[in-house]
Design a protein around this motif. Structure first.
Motif, PDB file in Angstrom:
ATOM      1  N   MET A   1       0.574  -1.060  -0.218  1.00 38.84           N
ATOM      2  CA  MET A   1      -0.303  -0.381  -0.050  1.00 38.84           C
ATOM      3  C   MET A   1       0.853   1.428  -0.211  1.00 38.84           C
ATOM      4  SD  MET A   1      -3.657  -1.486   2.453  1.00 38.84           S
ATOM      5  CE  MET A   1      -2.295  -0.249   3.859  1.00 38.84           C
ATOM      6  N   LEU A   2      -0.066   2.363  -0.518  1.00 40.28           N
ATOM      7  CA  LEU A   2       0.732   3.645  -0.701  1.00 40.28           C
ATOM      8  C   LEU A   2       1.298   4.419   0.447  1.00 40.28           C
ATOM      9  CD1 LEU A   2      -0.280   4.718  -4.313  1.00 40.28           C
ATOM     10  CD2 LEU A   2       1.861   3.995  -3.390  1.00 40.28           C
ATOM     11  N   GLY A   3       0.757   3.886   1.604  1.00 42.68           N
ATOM     12  CA  GLY A   3       0.917   4.256   3.793  1.00 42.68           C
ATOM     13  C   GLY A   3      -0.942   4.685   3.842  1.00 42.68           C
ATOM     14  N   GLN A   4      -1.203   4.797   5.207  1.00 39.13           N
ATOM     15  CA  GLN A   4      -1.862   4.172   5.738  1.00 39.13           C
ATOM     16  C   GLN A   4      -2.398   6.125   5.682  1.00 39.13           C
ATOM     17  OE1 GLN A   4      -3.881   1.918   7.227  1.00 39.13           O
ATOM     18  NE2 GLN A   4      -2.149   0.513   6.354  1.00 39.13           N
ATOM     19  N   ARG A   5      -3.916   6.167   6.219  1.00 39.66           N
ATOM     20  CA  ARG A   5      -4.186   7.505   6.049  1.00 39.66           C
ATOM     21  C   ARG A   5      -3.593   8.544   7.241  1.00 39.66           C
ATOM     22  NH1 ARG A   5      -8.975   9.502   8.013  1.00 39.66           N
ATOM     23  NH2 ARG A   5     -10.294  11.252   7.665  1.00 39.66           N
ATOM     24  N   ARG A   6      -3.416   9.662   7.189  1.00 38.45           N
ATOM     25  CA  ARG A   6      -3.445  10.446   8.572  1.00 38.45           C
ATOM     26  C   ARG A   6      -4.476  11.057   8.850  1.00 38.45           C
ATOM     27  NH1 ARG A   6       2.328  12.303   8.810  1.00 38.45           N
ATOM     28  NH2 ARG A   6       3.628  11.955   7.127  1.00 38.45           N
ATOM     29  N   ILE A   7      -4.600  11.635  10.328  1.00 42.94           N
ATOM     30  CA  ILE A   7      -5.628  12.604  11.309  1.00 42.94           C
ATOM     31  C   ILE A   7      -6.004  13.632  10.087  1.00 42.94           C
ATOM     32  CG2 ILE A   7      -6.452  13.115  12.530  1.00 42.94           C
ATOM     33  CD1 ILE A   7      -5.150  11.308  14.335  1.00 42.94           C
ATOM     34  N   ASN A   8      -7.673  13.861   9.724  1.00 43.49           N
ATOM     35  CA  ASN A   8      -7.518  14.503   8.827  1.00 43.49           C
ATOM     36  C   ASN A   8      -6.910  15.362   7.290  1.00 43.49           C
ATOM     37  OD1 ASN A   8      -9.603  16.121  10.749  1.00 43.49           O
ATOM     38  ND2 ASN A   8      -8.649  16.503  11.725  1.00 43.49           N
ATOM     39  N   ARG A   9      -6.282  14.325   6.736  1.00 39.79           N
ATOM     40  CA  ARG A   9      -5.631  14.251   5.792  1.00 39.79           C
ATOM     41  C   ARG A   9      -6.275  13.293   4.761  1.00 39.79           C
ATOM     42  NH1 ARG A   9      -3.349  19.486   4.919  1.00 39.79           N
ATOM     43  NH2 ARG A   9      -2.435  20.011   7.104  1.00 39.79           N
ATOM     44  N   GLY A  10      -6.379  13.902   3.360  1.00 40.69           N
ATOM     45  CA  GLY A  10      -6.441  12.660   2.884  1.00 40.69           C
ATOM     46  C   GLY A  10      -5.967  11.693   2.312  1.00 40.69           C
ATOM     47  N   THR A  11      -4.831  11.557   2.075  1.00 39.27           N
ATOM     48  CA  THR A  11      -3.408  10.667   2.097  1.00 39.27           C
ATOM     49  C   THR A  11      -1.964  11.366   3.058  1.00 39.27           C
ATOM     50  OG1 THR A  11      -2.413   9.566   0.311  1.00 39.27           O
ATOM     51  CG2 THR A  11      -3.092  11.508   0.033  1.00 39.27           C
ATOM     52  N   GLU A  12      -1.240  10.043   3.137  1.00 37.23           N
ATOM     53  CA  GLU A  12      -0.530  10.403   3.250  1.00 37.23           C
ATOM     54  C   GLU A  12       0.783   9.951   2.583  1.00 37.23           C
ATOM     55  OE1 GLU A  12       1.385   6.410   6.017  1.00 37.23           O
ATOM     56  OE2 GLU A  12       1.381   8.164   6.642  1.00 37.23           O
ATOM     57  N   SER A  13       0.376   9.551   1.506  1.00 36.79           N
ATOM     58  CA  SER A  13       1.056   9.460  -0.038  1.00 36.79           C
ATOM     59  C   SER A  13       2.784  10.451  -0.179  1.00 36.79           C
ATOM     60  CB  SER A  13       0.924   8.318  -0.935  1.00 36.79           C
ATOM     61  OG  SER A  13       1.803   8.075  -2.031  1.00 36.79           O
ATOM     62  N   LYS A  14       3.846   9.920  -0.409  1.00 35.39           N
ATOM     63  CA  LYS A  14       4.152  10.730  -1.291  1.00 35.39           C
ATOM     64  C   LYS A  14       4.318  10.422  -2.605  1.00 35.39           C
ATOM     65  CE  LYS A  14       7.014  14.001   0.052  1.00 35.39           C
ATOM     66  NZ  LYS A  14       7.284  15.392   0.330  1.00 35.39           N
ATOM     67  N   ILE A  15       3.804   9.986  -3.346  1.00 34.04           N
ATOM     68  CA  ILE A  15       3.918   9.152  -4.048  1.00 34.04           C
ATOM     69  C   ILE A  15       4.313  10.546  -5.474  1.00 34.04           C
ATOM     70  CG2 ILE A  15       1.180  10.115  -5.749  1.00 34.04           C
ATOM     71  CD1 ILE A  15       0.976   7.368  -6.882  1.00 34.04           C
ATOM     72  N   ALA A  16       5.717   9.325  -6.144  1.00 38.40           N
ATOM     73  CA  ALA A  16       5.772  10.310  -6.432  1.00 38.40           C
ATOM     74  C   ALA A  16       5.508  10.667  -8.771  1.00 38.40           C
ATOM     75  CB  ALA A  16       6.780   9.175  -7.746  1.00 38.40           C
ATOM     76  N   GLY A  17       5.385  11.969  -8.563  1.00 36.38           N
ATOM     77  CA  GLY A  17       4.479  12.108  -9.535  1.00 36.38           C
ATOM     78  C   GLY A  17       5.311  11.749 -11.072  1.00 36.38           C
ATOM     79  N   PRO A  37       1.596  16.259   9.143  1.00 37.06           N
ATOM     80  CA  PRO A  37       2.032  17.480   8.556  1.00 37.06           C
ATOM     81  C   PRO A  37       1.161  18.764   8.492  1.00 37.06           C
ATOM     82  CG  PRO A  37       1.741  15.937   6.341  1.00 37.06           C
ATOM     83  CD  PRO A  37       1.193  15.484   7.835  1.00 37.06           C
ATOM     84  N   LYS A  38       1.387  19.595   8.820  1.00 33.60           N
ATOM     85  CA  LYS A  38       0.823  21.244   8.699  1.00 33.60           C
ATOM     86  C   LYS A  38       1.177  21.286   7.212  1.00 33.60           C
ATOM     87  CE  LYS A  38       2.237  23.109  13.954  1.00 33.60           C
ATOM     88  NZ  LYS A  38       2.894  23.530  14.194  1.00 33.60           N
TER      89      LYS A  38
END
Length: 357
Positions: A1-17, A37-38
């Protein structure tokens, strides 16, 4: 998986462009337990502000977006890949690294001061939300509305934020001259789905309240049921339209889910994390409506899909829209546009109207 969801964020993924030459992946033995992250704000000194297009499936030919990136964090957002063009991730960077075009109001004045010929409605938003949280502080959208009012330029707006009601004083003045129409995007009425899918947006009740407040003020307001996601929120379509009608909406639109480029893996990862039992069904239905793919960029189908499922969905939409009378075109007044005299005189003298641009 690309990463678990952080609180109040849609995704935590740093998926490459898609333009990145490197790929980053979290080490499962050392999970990232840092807090959400802020948001970081960057100022973008734009050179132009009104974008023109000739896409046959868009209902507008000119648009204006004062922000790049969107803190709302909607996991399905088709605009996420735009962050690839500035070497940032369409994942978490898109919703935490926001670019604000503070010079947008002056650029709009400059653009309108040179306008001649046919007056065309400008779509305010279309890529990211004009009333995302940072707008509360920066007020770029509010200043743009002042420019539209100054030039008597017709403008169409779309948002999923209750913050739009802050500017009801300006919207009322524009509406009194039939110069504005507002669409409120309502994706779901399910509070749990909303919380997971659109983490920093106004809740469904607030959006319906915004429709009601604007409508009661005389501002032509419509609802946009978008995106419709097969197997996830599609069963809510008629209920969304009914609720919007009861709140005062005059018209309705719908868009089928779009998953271009990096959005597809982000969305599938989100499904696996949040709705693992529904993932296979949702993905299969999307592929059925996209000729076996997750996305089709063809102008004739990218907004609507193809095949039996898409046809039935659109038939449901048309039946509900007609039954509820949600088909007011909300046409705007294009006959009173004017360049304010102070700008005309300075143009005649050859002065630079906006020396800072």
């Amino acid at each position: 998986m690309l990463g678990q969801r952080r609180i109040n964020r849609g995704t935590e993924s740093k998926i490459a462009g898609r333009f990145d030459s490197t790929y980053r992946e979290s080490d499962p033995e050392f999970p990232d337990e840092s807090p959400s992250p802020k948001t970081i704000l960057f100022e973008e000194r734009a050179k132009t502000i009104v974008t023109e297009n000739d896409c046959p499936d868009l209902h507008f030919t000119r648009s204006l977006n004062p922000y790049r990136g969107c803190e709302h964090g909607c996991i399905y957002c088709y605009a996420r890949p735009n962050h690839s063009y500035v070497d940032l991730s369409p994942g978490i960077d898109f919703e935490t690294k926001i670019f604000a075009k503070r010079n947008a109001p002056d650029l709009l004045r400059k653009y309108l001061s040179k306008q001649n010929g046919e007056v065309v409605t400008i779509q305010l938003a279309g890529v990211t939300d004009i009333y995302q949280p940072i707008e509360r502080k920066l007020e770029i959208t509010r200043e743009l509305l002042k420019v539209f009012l100054e030039f008597r330029q017709p403008v169409a707006m779309i948002t999923k934020s209750y913050l739009v009601t802050r500017d009801m004083d300006l919207l009322e003045k524009l509406a009194s001259q039939n110069l504005v129409k507002v669409y409120i995007s309502v994706t779901t009425l399910d509070s749990e789905l909303w919380r997971r899918m659109e983490p920093r947006t106004a809740n469904p009740e607030k959006r319906l309240k915004a429709i009601r407040s604007l409508s009661e003020l005389g501002v032509p307001t419509g609802v946009m049921a978008a995106p419709m996601i097969p197997g996830l929120n599609d069963h809510e379509l008629e209920t969304i339209l009914q609720s919007a009608k009861e709140s005062g909406a005059k018209t309705a639109g719908m868009v089928f889910l779009r998953l271009p480029f990096e959005v597809a893996p982000l969305f599938l990862d989100w499904l696996e994390t949040n709705y693992p039992l529904k993932k296979e069904k949702v993905e299969n239905l999307i592929r059925q409506a996209r000729g076996g793919k997750l996305y089709d960029s063809d102008y004739s189908s990218r907004m609507v899909g193809t095949g039996p499922y898409a046809e039935i969905l659109w038939k449901r939409f048309r039946i509900a829209r007609n039954r509820l009378g949600l088909n007011d075109p909300m046409s705007l007044n294009k006959g009173i546009f004017r360049i304010p005299e102070k700008y005309q005189l300075r143009l005649t003298k050859g002065e630079n109207l906006f020396p800072g641009l």
